[in-house]
Write an enzyme that holds these catalytic residues in place. Sequence first.
Site, PDB file in Angstrom:
ATOM      1  N   THR A  31       0.842  -1.207   0.000  1.00  0.00           N
ATOM      2  CA  THR A  31       0.000   0.000   0.000  1.00  0.00           C
ATOM      3  C   THR A  31       0.874   1.254   0.000  1.00  0.00           C
ATOM      4  O   THR A  31       0.489   2.276  -0.565  1.00  0.00           O
ATOM      5  CB  THR A  31      -0.977   0.041   1.199  1.00  0.00           C
ATOM      6  OG1 THR A  31      -0.246  -0.176   2.401  1.00  0.00           O
ATOM      7  CG2 THR A  31      -2.059  -0.994   1.074  1.00  0.00           C
ATOM      8  N   PHE A  38      -6.964  -5.233  -2.550  1.00  0.00           N
ATOM      9  CA  PHE A  38      -8.025  -5.515  -3.532  1.00  0.00           C
ATOM     10  C   PHE A  38      -9.382  -5.708  -2.863  1.00  0.00           C
ATOM     11  O   PHE A  38     -10.426  -5.616  -3.506  1.00  0.00           O
ATOM     12  CB  PHE A  38      -7.673  -6.735  -4.400  1.00  0.00           C
ATOM     13  CG  PHE A  38      -7.882  -8.062  -3.729  1.00  0.00           C
ATOM     14  CD1 PHE A  38      -6.868  -8.667  -3.022  1.00  0.00           C
ATOM     15  CD2 PHE A  38      -9.111  -8.700  -3.790  1.00  0.00           C
ATOM     16  CE1 PHE A  38      -7.067  -9.887  -2.385  1.00  0.00           C
ATOM     17  CE2 PHE A  38      -9.321  -9.927  -3.167  1.00  0.00           C
ATOM     18  CZ  PHE A  38      -8.285 -10.512  -2.464  1.00  0.00           C
ATOM     19  N   ASP A 109       2.545  -8.584  -6.301  1.00  0.00           N
ATOM     20  CA  ASP A 109       2.910  -7.554  -7.275  1.00  0.00           C
ATOM     21  C   ASP A 109       4.340  -7.625  -7.789  1.00  0.00           C
ATOM     22  O   ASP A 109       4.696  -6.890  -8.712  1.00  0.00           O
ATOM     23  CB  ASP A 109       2.649  -6.176  -6.666  1.00  0.00           C
ATOM     24  CG  ASP A 109       3.178  -6.072  -5.236  1.00  0.00           C
ATOM     25  OD1 ASP A 109       4.374  -6.347  -5.019  1.00  0.00           O
ATOM     26  OD2 ASP A 109       2.388  -5.729  -4.331  1.00  0.00           O
ATOM     27  N   HIS A 124       1.280 -16.230  -2.204  1.00  0.00           N
ATOM     28  CA  HIS A 124       0.059 -16.180  -3.013  1.00  0.00           C
ATOM     29  C   HIS A 124       0.350 -16.028  -4.498  1.00  0.00           C
ATOM     30  O   HIS A 124      -0.530 -15.667  -5.263  1.00  0.00           O
ATOM     31  CB  HIS A 124      -0.857 -15.043  -2.518  1.00  0.00           C
ATOM     32  CG  HIS A 124      -1.334 -15.245  -1.105  1.00  0.00           C
ATOM     33  ND1 HIS A 124      -1.735 -14.230  -0.286  1.00  0.00           N
ATOM     34  CD2 HIS A 124      -1.467 -16.382  -0.370  1.00  0.00           C
ATOM     35  CE1 HIS A 124      -2.096 -14.715   0.900  1.00  0.00           C
ATOM     36  NE2 HIS A 124      -1.939 -16.026   0.866  1.00  0.00           N
ATOM     37  N   CYS A 153      -3.752 -19.325 -24.825  1.00  0.00           N
ATOM     38  CA  CYS A 153      -2.467 -19.914 -25.209  1.00  0.00           C
ATOM     39  C   CYS A 153      -2.535 -20.357 -26.680  1.00  0.00           C
ATOM     40  O   CYS A 153      -3.634 -20.529 -27.231  1.00  0.00           O
ATOM     41  CB  CYS A 153      -2.226 -21.129 -24.314  1.00  0.00           C
ATOM     42  SG  CYS A 153      -0.765 -22.084 -24.700  1.00  0.00           S
ATOM     43  N   SER A 194      -1.477  -7.616   9.722  1.00  0.00           N
ATOM     44  CA  SER A 194      -2.054  -7.776  11.048  1.00  0.00           C
ATOM     45  C   SER A 194      -2.013  -9.252  11.463  1.00  0.00           C
ATOM     46  O   SER A 194      -2.441  -9.608  12.546  1.00  0.00           O
ATOM     47  CB  SER A 194      -3.505  -7.301  11.030  1.00  0.00           C
ATOM     48  OG  SER A 194      -4.218  -8.035  10.051  1.00  0.00           O
TER      49      SER A 194
END
Length: 243
Positions: A31, A38, A109, A124, A153, A194
């Site tokens: 952030t 998201f 990202d 992730h 593809c 958190s």
Amino acid sequence: MEQNECKIEILNKYIAESSYIVFFGGAGVSTESGIPDFRSVDGLYSQKYKCPPEQIVSRSFFMNNTSEYYEFHRSRLLHLDAKPNAAHMKLAELEKAGKLKAIVTQNIDGLHQAAGAKNVLELHGSVRNNICINCRENYDVSVIVDSEDIPYCDCGGIIKPDIVLFEEQLNQKVINAALNHIANADMLIIGGTSLGVYPAAGLIDYYEGNKLTLINKTETHVDSRANLVIYGSIGEILGGVRV
Ligand code: ZN
């Protein structure tokens, strides 16, 4: 502020004394590069999407509403013009100096690699990697950006971003590598999370050292287990440490 200055001295001392630092980071690290979580739902979002974000970013939604998924993906998950911030840069520097051995991240990202870090464990996955669900061919993110609607593809299969959607399993190899590094770490720095989301909370149970450091804007439920807790911006705090 004075209290933080004192804590930053302890942070510098910990880093100086450590030779196997592991960083574990969450959404707060991204952030500060201008990448919104998201899950955040704003007015614009409500006008455009009828489903909650967690539902769109799920395996079943991807398979059944691929076109809508990609509309969301391109507008909400791809932030290819975002730049690494001071936290990403300092971590890459610590790795280059041989002090930091691994970065474990929940972000998708690729900003740690953009900052120059090499050993990045992306729990992730990453929007920068994309795979054909049929033949497993790899595709660069530019293929997603440059194609319209659903990217296919050469074999005719749908290309899927290599990120872990809801209803999908985390990559066990990546988790095991993260656990190994955390178990071997003499210092574990956790920032921008958190620790509420699985498997984050469980990962810190593997840490056996005495330099557990938390850097967050707000309190977490593991603050009392930490050796050092600093409240503030991860970029400002990490960016200022000595290598
Ligand atoms: Zn294919």
